[in-house]
Design a protein around this motif. Structure first.
Motif, PDB file in Angstrom:
ATOM      1  N   HIS A 232       0.820  -1.201   0.000  1.00 28.76           N
ATOM      2  CA  HIS A 232       0.000   0.000   0.000  1.00 28.76           C
ATOM      3  C   HIS A 232       0.866   1.268   0.000  1.00 28.76           C
ATOM      4  O   HIS A 232       0.548   2.236  -0.696  1.00 28.76           O
ATOM      5  CB  HIS A 232      -0.896   0.039   1.243  1.00 28.76           C
ATOM      6  CG  HIS A 232      -2.024  -0.936   1.244  1.00 28.76           C
ATOM      7  ND1 HIS A 232      -1.856  -2.300   1.145  1.00 28.76           N
ATOM      8  CD2 HIS A 232      -3.365  -0.731   1.346  1.00 28.76           C
ATOM      9  CE1 HIS A 232      -3.036  -2.898   1.194  1.00 28.76           C
ATOM     10  NE2 HIS A 232      -3.967  -1.964   1.322  1.00 28.76           N
TER      11      HIS A 232
ATOM     12  N   ASN B 211      -0.243   0.616  15.811  1.00 24.96           N
ATOM     13  CA  ASN B 211      -1.497   0.367  15.088  1.00 24.96           C
ATOM     14  C   ASN B 211      -1.390  -0.805  14.109  1.00 24.96           C
ATOM     15  O   ASN B 211      -2.276  -0.987  13.266  1.00 24.96           O
ATOM     16  CB  ASN B 211      -1.913   1.630  14.340  1.00 24.96           C
ATOM     17  CG  ASN B 211      -2.435   2.713  15.258  1.00 24.96           C
ATOM     18  OD1 ASN B 211      -3.610   2.712  15.619  1.00 24.96           O
ATOM     19  ND2 ASN B 211      -1.571   3.644  15.652  1.00 24.96           N
TER      20      ASN B 211
ATOM     21  N   ASN C 180      -7.984  12.441   2.429  1.00 24.59           N
ATOM     22  CA  ASN C 180      -8.414  13.525   3.304  1.00 24.59           C
ATOM     23  C   ASN C 180      -7.178  14.323   3.731  1.00 24.59           C
ATOM     24  O   ASN C 180      -6.336  13.838   4.491  1.00 24.59           O
ATOM     25  CB  ASN C 180      -9.132  12.972   4.528  1.00 24.59           C
ATOM     26  CG  ASN C 180      -9.658  14.061   5.445  1.00 24.59           C
ATOM     27  OD1 ASN C 180      -9.379  15.243   5.243  1.00 24.59           O
ATOM     28  ND2 ASN C 180     -10.413  13.674   6.450  1.00 24.59           N
TER      29      ASN C 180
ATOM     30  N   GLN D  70      -4.599   8.247  10.906  1.00 26.99           N
ATOM     31  CA  GLN D  70      -5.958   7.822  10.589  1.00 26.99           C
ATOM     32  C   GLN D  70      -6.158   7.656   9.087  1.00 26.99           C
ATOM     33  O   GLN D  70      -6.851   6.729   8.648  1.00 26.99           O
ATOM     34  CB  GLN D  70      -6.971   8.835  11.147  1.00 26.99           C
ATOM     35  CG  GLN D  70      -7.120   8.795  12.652  1.00 26.99           C
ATOM     36  CD  GLN D  70      -7.503   7.415  13.170  1.00 26.99           C
ATOM     37  OE1 GLN D  70      -8.434   6.770  12.664  1.00 26.99           O
ATOM     38  NE2 GLN D  70      -6.768   6.948  14.177  1.00 26.99           N
ATOM     39  N   GLU D  71      -5.544   8.518   8.317  1.00 21.07           N
ATOM     40  CA  GLU D  71      -5.673   8.388   6.858  1.00 21.07           C
ATOM     41  C   GLU D  71      -4.917   7.164   6.352  1.00 21.07           C
ATOM     42  O   GLU D  71      -5.375   6.465   5.441  1.00 21.07           O
ATOM     43  CB  GLU D  71      -5.163   9.662   6.183  1.00 21.07           C
ATOM     44  CG  GLU D  71      -5.618   9.843   4.743  1.00 21.07           C
ATOM     45  CD  GLU D  71      -7.122   9.915   4.589  1.00 21.07           C
ATOM     46  OE1 GLU D  71      -7.592   9.776   3.437  1.00 21.07           O
ATOM     47  OE2 GLU D  71      -7.843  10.097   5.598  1.00 21.07           O
TER      48      GLU D  71
ATOM     49  N   LYS E 124      -4.488   4.449   8.118  1.00 22.23           N
ATOM     50  CA  LYS E 124      -5.338   3.330   8.529  1.00 22.23           C
ATOM     51  C   LYS E 124      -6.490   3.127   7.548  1.00 22.23           C
ATOM     52  O   LYS E 124      -6.856   1.988   7.229  1.00 22.23           O
ATOM     53  CB  LYS E 124      -5.872   3.575   9.940  1.00 22.23           C
ATOM     54  CG  LYS E 124      -4.836   3.427  11.036  1.00 22.23           C
ATOM     55  CD  LYS E 124      -5.417   3.735  12.410  1.00 22.23           C
ATOM     56  CE  LYS E 124      -6.420   2.679  12.836  1.00 22.23           C
ATOM     57  NZ  LYS E 124      -6.900   2.918  14.227  1.00 22.23           N
ATOM     58  N   LYS E 125      -7.064   4.207   7.072  1.00 25.40           N
ATOM     59  CA  LYS E 125      -8.186   4.115   6.136  1.00 25.40           C
ATOM     60  C   LYS E 125      -7.792   3.318   4.895  1.00 25.40           C
ATOM     61  O   LYS E 125      -8.523   2.408   4.473  1.00 25.40           O
ATOM     62  CB  LYS E 125      -8.644   5.511   5.729  1.00 25.40           C
ATOM     63  CG  LYS E 125      -9.830   5.518   4.757  1.00 25.40           C
ATOM     64  CD  LYS E 125     -10.183   6.925   4.310  1.00 25.40           C
ATOM     65  CE  LYS E 125      -9.281   7.417   3.200  1.00 25.40           C
ATOM     66  NZ  LYS E 125      -9.698   8.742   2.679  1.00 25.40           N
ATOM     67  N   PHE E 126      -6.636   3.632   4.334  1.00 22.25           N
ATOM     68  CA  PHE E 126      -6.211   2.933   3.118  1.00 22.25           C
ATOM     69  C   PHE E 126      -5.716   1.524   3.423  1.00 22.25           C
ATOM     70  O   PHE E 126      -5.871   0.611   2.602  1.00 22.25           O
ATOM     71  CB  PHE E 126      -5.133   3.747   2.391  1.00 22.25           C
ATOM     72  CG  PHE E 126      -5.687   4.892   1.604  1.00 22.25           C
ATOM     73  CD1 PHE E 126      -6.196   4.692   0.326  1.00 22.25           C
ATOM     74  CD2 PHE E 126      -5.735   6.170   2.137  1.00 22.25           C
ATOM     75  CE1 PHE E 126      -6.731   5.743  -0.412  1.00 22.25           C
ATOM     76  CE2 PHE E 126      -6.267   7.228   1.421  1.00 22.25           C
ATOM     77  CZ  PHE E 126      -6.770   7.020   0.132  1.00 22.25           C
ATOM     78  N   SER E 127      -5.121   1.322   4.590  1.00 20.07           N
ATOM     79  CA  SER E 127      -4.630  -0.022   4.925  1.00 20.07           C
ATOM     80  C   SER E 127      -5.771  -1.005   5.114  1.00 20.07           C
ATOM     81  O   SER E 127      -5.585  -2.222   4.941  1.00 20.07           O
ATOM     82  CB  SER E 127      -3.774   0.040   6.196  1.00 20.07           C
ATOM     83  OG  SER E 127      -4.565   0.349   7.332  1.00 20.07           O
ATOM     84  N   GLU E 128      -6.949  -0.514   5.454  1.00 21.36           N
ATOM     85  CA  GLU E 128      -8.113  -1.381   5.638  1.00 21.36           C
ATOM     86  C   GLU E 128      -8.783  -1.759   4.311  1.00 21.36           C
ATOM     87  O   GLU E 128      -9.671  -2.605   4.286  1.00 21.36           O
ATOM     88  CB  GLU E 128      -9.120  -0.685   6.567  1.00 21.36           C
ATOM     89  CG  GLU E 128      -8.619  -0.586   8.003  1.00 21.36           C
ATOM     90  CD  GLU E 128      -9.476   0.324   8.865  1.00 21.36           C
ATOM     91  OE1 GLU E 128     -10.444   0.917   8.320  1.00 21.36           O
ATOM     92  OE2 GLU E 128      -9.181   0.457  10.076  1.00 21.36           O
ATOM     93  N   MET E 129      -8.319  -1.145   3.229  1.00 22.65           N
ATOM     94  CA  MET E 129      -8.860  -1.478   1.910  1.00 22.65           C
ATOM     95  C   MET E 129      -8.098  -2.645   1.307  1.00 22.65           C
ATOM     96  O   MET E 129      -6.877  -2.772   1.496  1.00 22.65           O
ATOM     97  CB  MET E 129      -8.719  -0.285   0.962  1.00 22.65           C
ATOM     98  CG  MET E 129      -9.462   0.949   1.354  1.00 22.65           C
ATOM     99  SD  MET E 129      -9.151   2.275   0.145  1.00 22.65           S
ATOM    100  CE  MET E 129      -9.993   3.649   0.927  1.00 22.65           C
TER     101      MET E 129
END
Length: 360
Positions: A149, A171, A294, A312-313, A315-320
């Motif tokens: 990623h 995290n 974002n 947080q941003e 994390k957002k992409f890592s969850e995809m």
């Protein structure tokens, strides 16, 4: 006296200054090819520090109707000291200019402060040398997936980089990265061999949360371009660069090779850097990736909150699923090509301004 340009490097007369330059070399080649109206003394300040003896040399040529240039090649932690000394010389009637890579510091002084760039020209030189290869990899990579990623280089230890890597570890985000951390150091007897570390970072080892057997974390390789080298296999093995800039808490915005390499390698990016870094990039004509990424973190002045927003941003992409990140990546195609092409214009515009002011 024949009108010419006289160079000083580390406060010593140096007619072969170009042999030392890791940045601004292209601009200096242009300057030396242009005739000047009166003698110009250019004082390159490699790493600004308090009570720099450059002013002892400058004082020796005061009153001789020379143009004086104090040219910082790196960011300074002692702007107040330097600006105070330059102001004194200006008020004495000296024709003096300050050149700095700190981009958006408001100039409250009557003397001119011009912006240069830090290592953008060395990145551009590689980009132009390998232009066909880079564009070929970019086009062909639309047909294959990338493995990670994120890509993130973190060489020299700095407080914000340690904080950032600690948060990635806390995290459970490291598996989504190709990442380097403290690659210049070795572990001996459970301590780092701190041969080149700055004195204020001597306690760096104890502030790292990662298991010590994981350190140092290596990625990049060196060549004649040093830290500005483009490791193309790594850049084309991931989708988003997380760029940890050289400065984080201090005023102004210092741009250097870390972000220029993302432009040269057609990568979207998230910045771990100073307040309004993205705003500054956009003011120079580069494009960023809001709203898909974002970028509200760029507007946050509180350093810790800004870091948390970046995490947080990430994390957002890592969850995809990585296939979803691939799909999003190609939505940025036009922006990536724009930044790739705009890097050259950015350098030329800064060079043109410097040449006009220095050589007139």
């Amino acid at each position: 006296m024949e009108n010419k340009i006289i160079f000083y490097w580390n406060n010593k007369l140096d007619p072969e200054h170009h042999t030392h330059m890791w940045t601004n070399r292209i601009c200096l080649e242009k300057i030396t090819a242009i005739g000047v109206k009166k003698p110009i003394y250019i004082f390159f300040v490699k790493k600004p520090y308090d009570n720099d003896t450059v002013f002892e040399v400058i004082d020796s040529v005061v009153g001789k109707n020379y143009k004086l240039i104090v040219w910082f090649l790196d960011h300074s932690r002692f702007d107040d000291y330097y600006d105070g000394r330059i102001l004194q010389l200006y008020q004495m009637g000296e024709d003096i200019i300050k050149i700095t890579p700190d981009m958006n510091i408001k100039n409250d002084y009557p003397f001119k402060i011009l912006n240069n760039y830090s290592m953008a020209d060395t990145v551009l030189e590689q980009q132009q040398n390998d232009r066909k290869l880079i564009m070929g990899l970019f086009k062909k990579s639309e047909k294959w997936g990338r493995l990670k990623h994120f890509l993130s280089f973190n060489g020299t230890p700095k407080h914000h980089r340690i904080n950032y890597v600690n948060k990635l570890y806390e995290n459970n985000l490291l598996d989504y990265f190709n990442i380097s951390f403290l690659p210049w150091f070795t572990v001996e007897n459970n301590r780092f061999n701190l041969t080149v570390i700055e004195k204020e970072m001597l306690n760096v080892y104890d502030s790292i949360l990662l298991p010590k057997e994981m350190l140092p974390m290596h990625l990049d390789f060196g060549n004649e371009f040093g830290t500005s080298s483009l490791n193309l296999p790594l850049y084309f093995n991931s989708y988003i660069d997380v760029v940890t800039m050289a400065k984080y808490d201090s005023k102004g915005v210092y741009l250097d090779e870390k972000i220029y390499k993302s432009f040269a390698c057609l990568k979207p990016f998230i910045i771990v850097g100073q307040y309004e870094t993205l705003k500054t990039l956009k003011s120079y004509g580069f494009k960023t990736f809001s709203p898909i990424i974002n970028e509200d973190y760029d507007n946050e002045q509180d350093s810790e909150k800004r870091m948390d927003m970046v995490i947080q941003e990430i994390k957002k992409f890592s969850e995809m699923p990585i296939t979803e990140v691939d799909r999003i990546f190609w939505q940025f195609k036009d922006i990536l090509v724009h930044n790739f092409l705009h890097l050259k214009k950015y350098i030329n515009d800064i060079d043109d301004t410097l040449i006009k002011e220095i050589c007139k």
